[in-house]
Enzyme design. Structure first.
Site, PDB file in Angstrom:
ATOM      1  N   LEU A 181      42.699 -15.397   8.900  1.00  0.00           N
ATOM      2  CA  LEU A 181      42.417 -14.140   8.624  1.00  0.00           C
ATOM      3  C   LEU A 181      41.243 -15.175   9.828  1.00  0.00           C
ATOM      4  CD1 LEU A 181      40.751 -14.312   5.197  1.00  0.00           C
ATOM      5  CD2 LEU A 181      41.641 -12.680   6.298  1.00  0.00           C
ATOM      6  N   ASP A 182      40.315 -13.182  10.600  1.00  0.00           N
ATOM      7  CA  ASP A 182      39.642 -14.327  11.763  1.00  0.00           C
ATOM      8  C   ASP A 182      38.522 -15.175  10.821  1.00  0.00           C
ATOM      9  OD1 ASP A 182      40.610 -12.626  12.582  1.00  0.00           O
ATOM     10  OD2 ASP A 182      39.593 -10.871  12.808  1.00  0.00           O
ATOM     11  N   LYS A 183      37.080 -15.655  11.829  1.00  0.00           N
ATOM     12  CA  LYS A 183      36.138 -16.413  11.572  1.00  0.00           C
ATOM     13  C   LYS A 183      35.240 -15.459  10.428  1.00  0.00           C
ATOM     14  CE  LYS A 183      31.872 -18.834  13.541  1.00  0.00           C
ATOM     15  NZ  LYS A 183      31.759 -19.374  14.589  1.00  0.00           N
ATOM     16  N   THR A 202      35.346 -13.100   8.732  1.00  0.00           N
ATOM     17  CA  THR A 202      36.081 -12.341   7.679  1.00  0.00           C
ATOM     18  C   THR A 202      35.989 -13.566   6.070  1.00  0.00           C
ATOM     19  OG1 THR A 202      37.195 -11.143   9.050  1.00  0.00           O
ATOM     20  CG2 THR A 202      38.067 -11.166   7.086  1.00  0.00           C
TER      21      THR A 202
END
Length: 257
Positions: A134-136, A138
């Site tokens: 997951l993106d930072k 998110t």
């Protein structure tokens, strides 16, 4: 020691242990070689077995799946909160908070990481096998395998109908129509080191979306939308950077369930 087991069906009667390991359990040749050197690495009906042994209908083949080598790169442990929402002998599911990356990056050397949080909880020898990332920014669920074998099997399921990803996002502007499917190729943004954008030479990405609700109190055109990556996602689902392409922009915290 964690294991997986396989009960031989009638149509495979007479097969060797090696054949079942490769054809049914998808164990690599390298892993089979390691198993033959591991005490009780391979067992049939509870008894140590060789790869040349013949199996018969109803036999239970049991294979050890634990990691036997330390991680190539040891993450820096940190006392960062990381709730574990589900766990069994083969994998765990963590609820990654926003502001945390999956693992260390040269671009973000001081950022808390999922790998570091698990190393703090489980010990420095814990081998980090993230199935999805997951993106930072998110918040959401991440699946982490406890062994290379389980990681490999789940990795193959990641972009099939067996693995579904669902996001919730706050958008500035309301998508029109309020539900539908976006089928647009995603590639690297030439103006960003890590960003993605819609581009004709990108990988195919399919997202099914639905507007859950709108609020005019904060903004006349503000709405909350749900995005769900379909079975044909080819490595990435429709990212927030592509939202302007659809006439909306994402803002605020996103969650993944």
């Amino acid at each position: 020691m964690e294991t997986i087991s396989y009960t031989l069906p009638p149509e495979q009667d007479g097969a060797t242990v090696r054949h079942i390991l490769k054809a049914a359990l998808h164990v690599s040749s390298h892993a089979i070689s390691r198993l033959t050197r591991t005490e009780n690495g391979i067992r049939v009906n509870g008894i140590h077995a060789r790869t040349v042994d013949i199996l018969h209908t109803g036999d239970v083949l049991e294979v050890e799946t634990s990691d036997h080598r330390p991680p190539r790169v040891r993450p820096t442990p940190g006392p960062w909160p990381l709730p574990i929402v589900w766990e069994d002998g083969h994998l765990l599911v963590v609820n990654k908070p926003a502001g945390m990356t999956a693992h260390a990056s040269n671009f973000l050397p001081d950022t808390p990481t999922v790998a570091g949080a698990l190393a703090w909880q489980r010990g420095a020898d814990f081998v980090f096998h993230p199935v999805n990332r997951l993106d930072k920014g998110t918040t959401g669920l991440m699946v982490v395998a406890k062994s290379g074998y389980i990681h490999d099997r789940l990795r193959y399921a990641l972009h099939t109908e067996r693995f579904c990803r669902e996001y919730r996002a706050v958008c500035i502007g309301c998508p029109d129509p309020k539900s539908g499917t976006i089928d647009a190729p995603i590639g690297r943004d030439p103006n960003s080191v890590v960003g993605r954008c819609v581009r004709p030479d990108g990988a195919r990405a399919v997202t099914h979306y639905e507007v859950l609700g709108t609020s005019k109190a904060a903004c006349p055109s503000c709405g909350c939308g749900r995005r769900q990556g379909g079975p044909i996602s080819s490595g990435c689902t429709w990212p927030p950077s592509a939202a302007p392409w659809q006439g909306t922009g994402c803002t605020g915290k996103r969650t993944r369930t």
